[in-house]
Each structure stands twice: as C-alpha cells, then as structure tokens.
Motif scaffolding. Structure first.
Motif, PDB file in Angstrom:
ATOM      1  N   ASP A  28      12.421 -17.138 118.166  1.00  0.00           N
ATOM      2  CA  ASP A  28      11.903 -18.464 118.516  1.00  0.00           C
ATOM      3  C   ASP A  28      11.280 -19.160 117.308  1.00  0.00           C
ATOM      4  N   GLU A  29      10.623 -18.426 116.419  1.00  0.00           N
ATOM      5  CA  GLU A  29      10.062 -19.033 115.213  1.00  0.00           C
ATOM      6  C   GLU A  29      11.164 -19.529 114.286  1.00  0.00           C
ATOM      7  N   PHE A  30      12.235 -18.726 114.156  1.00  0.00           N
ATOM      8  CA  PHE A  30      13.360 -19.111 113.320  1.00  0.00           C
ATOM      9  C   PHE A  30      14.020 -20.380 113.859  1.00  0.00           C
ATOM     10  N   VAL A  31      14.215 -20.440 115.170  1.00  0.00           N
ATOM     11  CA  VAL A  31      14.836 -21.619 115.787  1.00  0.00           C
ATOM     12  C   VAL A  31      13.923 -22.831 115.633  1.00  0.00           C
ATOM     13  N   ASP A  32      12.619 -22.647 115.813  1.00  0.00           N
ATOM     14  CA  ASP A  32      11.674 -23.751 115.614  1.00  0.00           C
ATOM     15  C   ASP A  32      11.753 -24.272 114.184  1.00  0.00           C
ATOM     16  N   GLU A  33      11.901 -23.353 113.245  1.00  0.00           N
ATOM     17  CA  GLU A  33      12.064 -23.740 111.844  1.00  0.00           C
ATOM     18  C   GLU A  33      13.353 -24.540 111.658  1.00  0.00           C
ATOM     19  N   LEU A  34      14.426 -24.104 112.309  1.00  0.00           N
ATOM     20  CA  LEU A  34      15.698 -24.831 112.222  1.00  0.00           C
ATOM     21  C   LEU A  34      15.568 -26.244 112.786  1.00  0.00           C
ATOM     22  N   SER A  91      12.232 -28.009 110.194  1.00  0.00           N
ATOM     23  CA  SER A  91      12.100 -27.926 108.735  1.00  0.00           C
ATOM     24  C   SER A  91      13.273 -28.600 108.033  1.00  0.00           C
ATOM     25  N   ASP A  92      13.037 -28.975 106.801  1.00  0.00           N
ATOM     26  CA  ASP A  92      14.095 -29.573 105.976  1.00  0.00           C
ATOM     27  C   ASP A  92      14.899 -28.508 105.243  1.00  0.00           C
ATOM     28  N   ARG A  93      14.282 -27.354 105.000  1.00  0.00           N
ATOM     29  CA  ARG A  93      14.929 -26.291 104.231  1.00  0.00           C
ATOM     30  C   ARG A  93      14.678 -24.953 104.922  1.00  0.00           C
ATOM     31  N   VAL A  94      15.761 -24.246 105.218  1.00  0.00           N
ATOM     32  CA  VAL A  94      15.689 -22.927 105.839  1.00  0.00           C
ATOM     33  C   VAL A  94      16.675 -22.025 105.111  1.00  0.00           C
ATOM     34  N   CYS A  95      16.255 -20.813 104.807  1.00  0.00           N
ATOM     35  CA  CYS A  95      17.095 -19.844 104.107  1.00  0.00           C
ATOM     36  C   CYS A  95      17.650 -20.424 102.800  1.00  0.00           C
ATOM     37  N   ILE A 108      19.211 -26.685 102.209  1.00  0.00           N
ATOM     38  CA  ILE A 108      18.734 -27.969 102.720  1.00  0.00           C
ATOM     39  C   ILE A 108      19.551 -28.305 103.960  1.00  0.00           C
ATOM     40  N   LEU A 109      18.853 -28.536 105.063  1.00  0.00           N
ATOM     41  CA  LEU A 109      19.527 -28.828 106.328  1.00  0.00           C
ATOM     42  C   LEU A 109      19.823 -30.322 106.444  1.00  0.00           C
ATOM     43  N   PRO A 110      20.967 -30.677 107.024  1.00  0.00           N
ATOM     44  CA  PRO A 110      21.252 -32.096 107.263  1.00  0.00           C
ATOM     45  C   PRO A 110      20.213 -32.695 108.214  1.00  0.00           C
ATOM     46  N   ARG A 111      19.936 -33.946 108.049  1.00  0.00           N
ATOM     47  CA  ARG A 111      18.955 -34.610 108.912  1.00  0.00           C
ATOM     48  C   ARG A 111      19.502 -34.733 110.332  1.00  0.00           C
ATOM     49  N   ILE A 112      18.582 -34.614 111.292  1.00  0.00           N
ATOM     50  CA  ILE A 112      18.950 -34.835 112.687  1.00  0.00           C
ATOM     51  C   ILE A 112      18.003 -35.882 113.264  1.00  0.00           C
ATOM     52  N   ALA A 166      21.185 -15.511 115.540  1.00  0.00           N
ATOM     53  CA  ALA A 166      20.533 -16.266 114.455  1.00  0.00           C
ATOM     54  C   ALA A 166      21.574 -16.901 113.534  1.00  0.00           C
ATOM     55  N   LEU A 167      22.649 -16.174 113.238  1.00  0.00           N
ATOM     56  CA  LEU A 167      23.717 -16.710 112.388  1.00  0.00           C
ATOM     57  C   LEU A 167      24.396 -17.898 113.066  1.00  0.00           C
ATOM     58  N   GLY A 168      24.685 -17.765 114.353  1.00  0.00           N
ATOM     59  CA  GLY A 168      25.291 -18.873 115.096  1.00  0.00           C
ATOM     60  C   GLY A 168      24.384 -20.085 115.147  1.00  0.00           C
ATOM     61  N   ALA A 169      23.082 -19.862 115.335  1.00  0.00           N
ATOM     62  CA  ALA A 169      22.122 -20.965 115.383  1.00  0.00           C
ATOM     63  C   ALA A 169      22.047 -21.663 114.026  1.00  0.00           C
ATOM     64  N   PHE A 170      22.021 -20.885 112.953  1.00  0.00           N
ATOM     65  CA  PHE A 170      21.971 -21.463 111.608  1.00  0.00           C
ATOM     66  C   PHE A 170      23.226 -22.286 111.330  1.00  0.00           C
ATOM     67  N   TYR A 171      24.386 -21.747 111.699  1.00  0.00           N
ATOM     68  CA  TYR A 171      25.643 -22.461 111.489  1.00  0.00           C
ATOM     69  C   TYR A 171      25.688 -23.752 112.308  1.00  0.00           C
ATOM     70  N   LEU A 172      25.264 -23.676 113.571  1.00  0.00           N
ATOM     71  CA  LEU A 172      25.272 -24.875 114.406  1.00  0.00           C
ATOM     72  C   LEU A 172      24.322 -25.926 113.847  1.00  0.00           C
ATOM     73  N   ARG A 173      23.182 -25.481 113.319  1.00  0.00           N
ATOM     74  CA  ARG A 173      22.218 -26.434 112.743  1.00  0.00           C
ATOM     75  C   ARG A 173      22.811 -27.130 111.530  1.00  0.00           C
ATOM     76  N   LEU A 174      23.644 -26.436 110.767  1.00  0.00           N
ATOM     77  CA  LEU A 174      24.283 -27.045 109.604  1.00  0.00           C
ATOM     78  C   LEU A 174      25.397 -28.011 109.994  1.00  0.00           C
ATOM     79  N   THR A 175      26.123 -27.687 111.062  1.00  0.00           N
ATOM     80  CA  THR A 175      27.349 -28.422 111.348  1.00  0.00           C
ATOM     81  C   THR A 175      27.308 -29.292 112.600  1.00  0.00           C
TER      82      THR A 175
END
Length: 189
Positions: A144-150, A153-157, A160-164, A100-109
C-alpha cells in the motif's frame, strides 16, 4: 530484438515505450549482467516467472547498478504486454512482487482513469515488500505504501513518472466516483 522495442508496440505518451525510463538508467540496464543473462529472450508469458522470483523492488543500488525489478520493468516496456495481462498481474493475490511490477508498469503506461481504477484497490494490500536502497541494503515497505507512492510521487524507483490528472479534478468532472476510505467507518464510530 536485444534492446529494441517490439515492432508491433504502440507509442506511449507520444514516445517509444522504453524512453519512459531515462537514457542513463536504460543504458545501465542494457549493460547489466541480469539483463543480458535473464531478460534477453523473455516474452510476456515468461516474464511472470522472473517477476515471481523477485525478492525486492527498487531502481538502482550500490555503484548505480540496476535492480532486477527495474530491469523487468524495462523489459515489459519493450514487450508491451496487453492491458488485460497487466491487469491480471495487478489483481494477482499470490505474488506481491508480480503485483508491484504490474502496478509500476501500469503507472508508467496507463491513463489517469486506469491508474486510479486499478491501483487504488491495492491500497488495502498490507503485505510487506523489501526495497533495495541506493546503498545496496534493504528497507521494509508495504504494497500500500508503494502504491501510494506511485499515485502521489513524481519519481519512484529512480524513474520519473508521467504526470496524471489529480483525483479531485477527475471527481469534479464526473470521470470517477469519490473514493471512500475504509477508515471512515472507524472515524464515525
């Protein structure tokens, strides 16, 4: 290096990687006891031990205290580990919070293509995760729900996530193959 980004770190989305987490949350993280005691001397290798020891995901809780998860995410932004290391975090089958940490980091960067390529396979991971909510309690979610949110969604944890680029646009441009849901076989039957 206390609260500074590594000198060899590259800018991400045109900014210092740590700036991907909003200033107020970043300040709370830097002031937190967990950051001062556990994140001070971490490296890209030693952060794995802390990620494996995580018991929940989340942004802030209680009186707006940062969770251990978001502290480690900021530390990863500060250290900026190589993409191959982050991909190994994501592909790790044994430790769901490391994943989950790796997925969150990859989603940010990551780029849109990397995000879809490495996060969509995680939609088949049905393991349970605990999410720390703002009241300080815990609620149940799944990888899977967390990844779907990543992905959607625009905001997780509390970040604010960068746009993709939307997936259907990338499919139309031929950048990515159409996604075939595992549920399609069930629907056809």
């Amino acid at each position: 290096m206390a609260n500074r980004t590594a000198t060899e770190a590259k800018t991400i989305h045109g900014t210092n990687p740590q700036f991907l987490i909003e200033k107020i949350l970043r300040t709370r993280i830097h002031d937190s006891l967990y950051w001062k005691e556990h994140c001070f001397a971490l490296t890209a290798e030693s952060i794995i031990d802390k990620a494996v020891a995580l018991t929940s995901i989340g942004g802030q809780y209680g009186n707006q205290k940062p969770t251990e998860f978001i502290c480690l995410a900021l530390k990863m932004l500060q250290l900026q580990p190589e993409k191959d290391i982050v991909k190994l975090y994501i592909q790790n089958e044994d430790y769901k919070y490391l994943r989950a940490l790796g997925a969150f980091y990859l989603r940010l960067t990551g780029t849109s293509l990397e995000i879809y390529k490495y996060l969509e396979p995680l939609l088949g991971d049905l393991r349970k995760l605990r999410r720390r909510n703002i009241s300080g309690g815990f609620e149940l979610t799944h990888v899977d729900e967390f990844v779907d949110e990543l992905l959607h969604s625009d905001r997780v944890c509390d970040t604010i996530l960068p746009r993709i680029t939307k997936r259907h646009i990338m499919e139309e441009n031929g950048d990515i193959e159409p996604r075939i849901s595992p549920l399609e076989e069930d629907l056809e039957e």
